[in-house]
Motif scaffolding. Structure first.
Motif, PDB file in Angstrom:
ATOM      1  N   VAL A 187      -5.069  24.172 -33.441  1.00  8.71           N
ATOM      2  CA  VAL A 187      -5.762  23.354 -34.426  1.00  8.71           C
ATOM      3  C   VAL A 187      -6.435  22.218 -33.655  1.00  8.71           C
ATOM      4  CG1 VAL A 187      -4.165  23.954 -36.289  1.00  8.71           C
ATOM      5  CG2 VAL A 187      -3.725  21.936 -34.893  1.00  8.71           C
ATOM      6  N   PRO A 188      -7.370  21.506 -34.286  1.00  8.31           N
ATOM      7  CA  PRO A 188      -8.018  20.402 -33.576  1.00  8.31           C
ATOM      8  C   PRO A 188      -7.005  19.443 -32.963  1.00  8.31           C
ATOM      9  CG  PRO A 188      -9.167  20.840 -35.614  1.00  8.31           C
ATOM     10  CD  PRO A 188      -7.920  21.692 -35.631  1.00  8.31           C
ATOM     11  N   GLU A 189      -7.356  18.949 -31.791  1.00  6.70           N
ATOM     12  CA  GLU A 189      -6.551  18.020 -31.017  1.00  6.70           C
ATOM     13  C   GLU A 189      -5.279  18.642 -30.461  1.00  6.70           C
ATOM     14  OE1 GLU A 189      -6.239  14.090 -32.649  1.00  6.70           O
ATOM     15  OE2 GLU A 189      -8.307  14.117 -33.345  1.00  6.70           O
ATOM     16  N   GLN A 190      -5.320  19.956 -30.208  1.00  3.78           N
ATOM     17  CA  GLN A 190      -4.248  20.649 -29.500  1.00  3.78           C
ATOM     18  C   GLN A 190      -4.855  21.377 -28.314  1.00  3.78           C
ATOM     19  OE1 GLN A 190      -2.380  23.372 -32.282  1.00  3.78           O
ATOM     20  NE2 GLN A 190      -0.642  21.981 -32.511  1.00  3.78           N
ATOM     21  N   LYS A 191      -3.999  21.625 -27.303  1.00  5.42           N
ATOM     22  CA  LYS A 191      -4.431  22.431 -26.171  1.00  5.42           C
ATOM     23  C   LYS A 191      -3.306  23.392 -25.810  1.00  5.42           C
ATOM     24  CE  LYS A 191      -2.985  19.291 -22.476  1.00  5.42           C
ATOM     25  NZ  LYS A 191      -3.422  18.541 -21.294  1.00  5.42           N
ATOM     26  N   ALA A 192      -3.682  24.511 -25.210  1.00  4.86           N
ATOM     27  CA  ALA A 192      -2.708  25.502 -24.784  1.00  4.86           C
ATOM     28  C   ALA A 192      -2.767  25.639 -23.276  1.00  4.86           C
ATOM     29  CB  ALA A 192      -2.999  26.850 -25.437  1.00  4.86           C
ATOM     30  N   THR A 193      -1.593  25.785 -22.689  1.00  3.68           N
ATOM     31  CA  THR A 193      -1.486  25.985 -21.249  1.00  3.68           C
ATOM     32  C   THR A 193      -0.717  27.277 -21.019  1.00  3.68           C
ATOM     33  OG1 THR A 193      -1.397  23.595 -20.916  1.00  3.68           O
ATOM     34  CG2 THR A 193      -0.699  24.976 -19.077  1.00  3.68           C
ATOM     35  N   LEU A 194      -1.309  28.176 -20.251  1.00  8.94           N
ATOM     36  CA  LEU A 194      -0.656  29.437 -19.922  1.00  8.94           C
ATOM     37  C   LEU A 194       0.127  29.267 -18.631  1.00  8.94           C
ATOM     38  CD1 LEU A 194      -0.238  32.519 -20.250  1.00  8.94           C
ATOM     39  CD2 LEU A 194      -2.305  32.815 -18.878  1.00  8.94           C
ATOM     40  N   ILE A 195       1.416  29.599 -18.672  1.00  9.54           N
ATOM     41  CA  ILE A 195       2.255  29.591 -17.474  1.00  9.54           C
ATOM     42  C   ILE A 195       2.123  30.987 -16.871  1.00  9.54           C
ATOM     43  CG2 ILE A 195       4.545  29.159 -16.510  1.00  9.54           C
ATOM     44  CD1 ILE A 195       3.281  26.772 -18.066  1.00  9.54           C
ATOM     45  N   TYR A 196       1.322  31.085 -15.845  1.00  7.62           N
ATOM     46  CA  TYR A 196       0.965  32.387 -15.277  1.00  7.62           C
ATOM     47  C   TYR A 196       2.180  33.194 -14.834  1.00  7.62           C
ATOM     48  CZ  TYR A 196      -1.489  35.867 -12.487  1.00  7.62           C
ATOM     49  OH  TYR A 196      -1.964  37.045 -11.983  1.00  7.62           O
ATOM     50  N   ALA A 197       3.142  32.542 -14.216  1.00  4.42           N
ATOM     51  CA  ALA A 197       4.307  33.250 -13.685  1.00  4.42           C
ATOM     52  C   ALA A 197       5.150  33.912 -14.766  1.00  4.42           C
ATOM     53  CB  ALA A 197       5.169  32.297 -12.865  1.00  4.42           C
ATOM     54  N   GLY A 223       4.047  34.051 -18.279  1.00 10.15           N
ATOM     55  CA  GLY A 223       3.249  34.508 -19.408  1.00 10.15           C
ATOM     56  C   GLY A 223       3.447  33.673 -20.664  1.00 10.15           C
ATOM     57  N   ASP A 224       4.246  32.612 -20.550  1.00  8.23           N
ATOM     58  CA  ASP A 224       4.507  31.764 -21.703  1.00  8.23           C
ATOM     59  C   ASP A 224       3.306  30.853 -21.970  1.00  8.23           C
ATOM     60  OD1 ASP A 224       6.051  30.873 -23.833  1.00  8.23           O
ATOM     61  OD2 ASP A 224       6.890  29.212 -22.682  1.00  8.23           O
ATOM     62  N   ILE A 225       3.111  30.494 -23.243  1.00  9.21           N
ATOM     63  CA  ILE A 225       2.025  29.603 -23.639  1.00  9.21           C
ATOM     64  C   ILE A 225       2.638  28.343 -24.235  1.00  9.21           C
ATOM     65  CG2 ILE A 225       0.013  29.302 -25.120  1.00  9.21           C
ATOM     66  CD1 ILE A 225      -0.254  32.373 -25.156  1.00  9.21           C
ATOM     67  N   ASN A 226       2.278  27.195 -23.676  1.00  5.99           N
ATOM     68  CA  ASN A 226       2.747  25.914 -24.191  1.00  5.99           C
ATOM     69  C   ASN A 226       1.617  25.245 -24.953  1.00  5.99           C
ATOM     70  OD1 ASN A 226       5.240  26.207 -22.957  1.00  5.99           O
ATOM     71  ND2 ASN A 226       4.620  25.108 -21.130  1.00  5.99           N
ATOM     72  N   VAL A 227       1.898  24.788 -26.166  1.00  2.00           N
ATOM     73  CA  VAL A 227       0.919  24.078 -26.990  1.00  2.00           C
ATOM     74  C   VAL A 227       1.330  22.616 -27.063  1.00  2.00           C
ATOM     75  CG1 VAL A 227      -0.124  23.892 -29.277  1.00  2.00           C
ATOM     76  CG2 VAL A 227       0.424  26.150 -28.332  1.00  2.00           C
ATOM     77  N   THR A 228       0.379  21.728 -26.753  1.00  2.00           N
ATOM     78  CA  THR A 228       0.634  20.291 -26.798  1.00  2.00           C
ATOM     79  C   THR A 228      -0.523  19.592 -27.486  1.00  2.00           C
ATOM     80  OG1 THR A 228      -0.341  20.007 -24.603  1.00  2.00           O
ATOM     81  CG2 THR A 228       2.050  20.261 -24.695  1.00  2.00           C
ATOM     82  N   SER A 229      -0.268  18.373 -27.904  1.00  2.00           N
ATOM     83  CA  SER A 229      -1.316  17.555 -28.507  1.00  2.00           C
ATOM     84  C   SER A 229      -2.208  16.982 -27.415  1.00  2.00           C
ATOM     85  CB  SER A 229      -0.712  16.403 -29.306  1.00  2.00           C
ATOM     86  OG  SER A 229       0.027  16.910 -30.388  1.00  2.00           O
ATOM     87  N   VAL A 230      -3.471  16.820 -27.742  1.00  2.00           N
ATOM     88  CA  VAL A 230      -4.436  16.253 -26.813  1.00  2.00           C
ATOM     89  C   VAL A 230      -4.653  14.796 -27.166  1.00  2.00           C
ATOM     90  CG1 VAL A 230      -6.847  16.319 -26.063  1.00  2.00           C
ATOM     91  CG2 VAL A 230      -5.623  18.449 -26.486  1.00  2.00           C
ATOM     92  N   ASP A 231      -4.592  13.950 -26.159  1.00  2.00           N
ATOM     93  CA  ASP A 231      -4.981  12.550 -26.352  1.00  2.00           C
ATOM     94  C   ASP A 231      -6.497  12.522 -26.304  1.00  2.00           C
ATOM     95  OD1 ASP A 231      -5.577   9.861 -26.270  1.00  2.00           O
ATOM     96  OD2 ASP A 231      -4.246   9.414 -24.586  1.00  2.00           O
ATOM     97  N   TYR A 232      -7.117  12.191 -27.405  1.00  2.02           N
ATOM     98  CA  TYR A 232      -8.570  12.199 -27.513  1.00  2.02           C
ATOM     99  C   TYR A 232      -9.224  11.436 -26.373  1.00  2.02           C
ATOM    100  CZ  TYR A 232     -13.116  11.985 -29.850  1.00  2.02           C
ATOM    101  OH  TYR A 232     -14.428  12.115 -30.157  1.00  2.02           O
ATOM    102  N   ASN A 233      -8.572  10.392 -25.882  1.00  2.00           N
ATOM    103  CA  ASN A 233      -9.157   9.554 -24.850  1.00  2.00           C
ATOM    104  C   ASN A 233      -9.020  10.138 -23.450  1.00  2.00           C
ATOM    105  OD1 ASN A 233     -10.073   7.547 -26.655  1.00  2.00           O
ATOM    106  ND2 ASN A 233      -7.977   6.829 -26.833  1.00  2.00           N
ATOM    107  N   ASP A 234      -8.304  11.248 -23.296  1.00  2.00           N
ATOM    108  CA  ASP A 234      -8.200  11.892 -21.986  1.00  2.00           C
ATOM    109  C   ASP A 234      -9.449  12.682 -21.623  1.00  2.00           C
ATOM    110  OD1 ASP A 234      -5.795  10.897 -21.206  1.00  2.00           O
ATOM    111  OD2 ASP A 234      -4.637  12.605 -21.899  1.00  2.00           O
ATOM    112  N   ASN A 235     -10.290  13.001 -22.595  1.00  2.46           N
ATOM    113  CA  ASN A 235     -11.554  13.688 -22.357  1.00  2.46           C
ATOM    114  C   ASN A 235     -11.411  14.966 -21.536  1.00  2.46           C
ATOM    115  OD1 ASN A 235     -13.448  11.747 -23.610  1.00  2.46           O
ATOM    116  ND2 ASN A 235     -12.586  10.392 -22.062  1.00  2.46           N
ATOM    117  N   PRO A 236     -10.604  15.921 -21.983  1.00  2.00           N
ATOM    118  CA  PRO A 236     -10.396  17.115 -21.167  1.00  2.00           C
ATOM    119  C   PRO A 236     -11.651  17.947 -20.952  1.00  2.00           C
ATOM    120  CG  PRO A 236      -9.498  17.419 -23.360  1.00  2.00           C
ATOM    121  CD  PRO A 236      -9.899  15.978 -23.246  1.00  2.00           C
ATOM    122  N   LEU A 237     -12.657  17.815 -21.796  1.00  2.01           N
ATOM    123  CA  LEU A 237     -13.884  18.593 -21.633  1.00  2.01           C
ATOM    124  C   LEU A 237     -15.072  17.731 -21.233  1.00  2.01           C
ATOM    125  CD1 LEU A 237     -13.492  21.024 -24.659  1.00  2.01           C
ATOM    126  CD2 LEU A 237     -12.963  21.438 -22.266  1.00  2.01           C
TER     127      LEU A 237
END
Length: 85
Positions: free
Chosen positions: A13-23, A25-39
């Motif tokens: 959902v908006p203001e979330q990000k997913a990180t794939l743990i390659y080793a 295969g797990d996916i972690n979902v966390t909230s995004v701090d709008y001020n971090d400007n990930p994009l």
């Protein structure tokens, strides 16, 4: 997003990000701090929502590769807006 290793599905959902743990295969979902400007690199702009001015200056230093000096009387100021490259 779906992990082909574990079969786990996640919907962001908006203001979330997913990180794939390659080793694993797990996916972690966390909230995004709008001020971090990930994009910021993609949109070529910095966006801030009620951010402390020292945070804004720090992001500008990272983004532009310059060092800025912030007057100590401004450290408690907040900023909402966009800075275009």
């Amino acid at each position: 997003m779906k992990s082909t290793v574990t079969g786990k599905n996640v919907t962001l959902v908006p203001e979330q990000k997913a990180t794939l743990i390659y080793a694993t295969g797990d996916i972690n979902v966390t909230s995004v701090d709008y001020n971090d400007n990930p994009l910021a690199w993609k949109s070529r702009r910095l966006m801030f929502r009620n951010a402390m001015l020292p945070t804004v200056v720090s992001r500008m230093e990272e983004y532009y590769g310059y060092t800025f000096t912030l007057d100590s009387s401004l450290v408690s100021e907040r900023l909402t807006g966009m800075i275009s490259r």
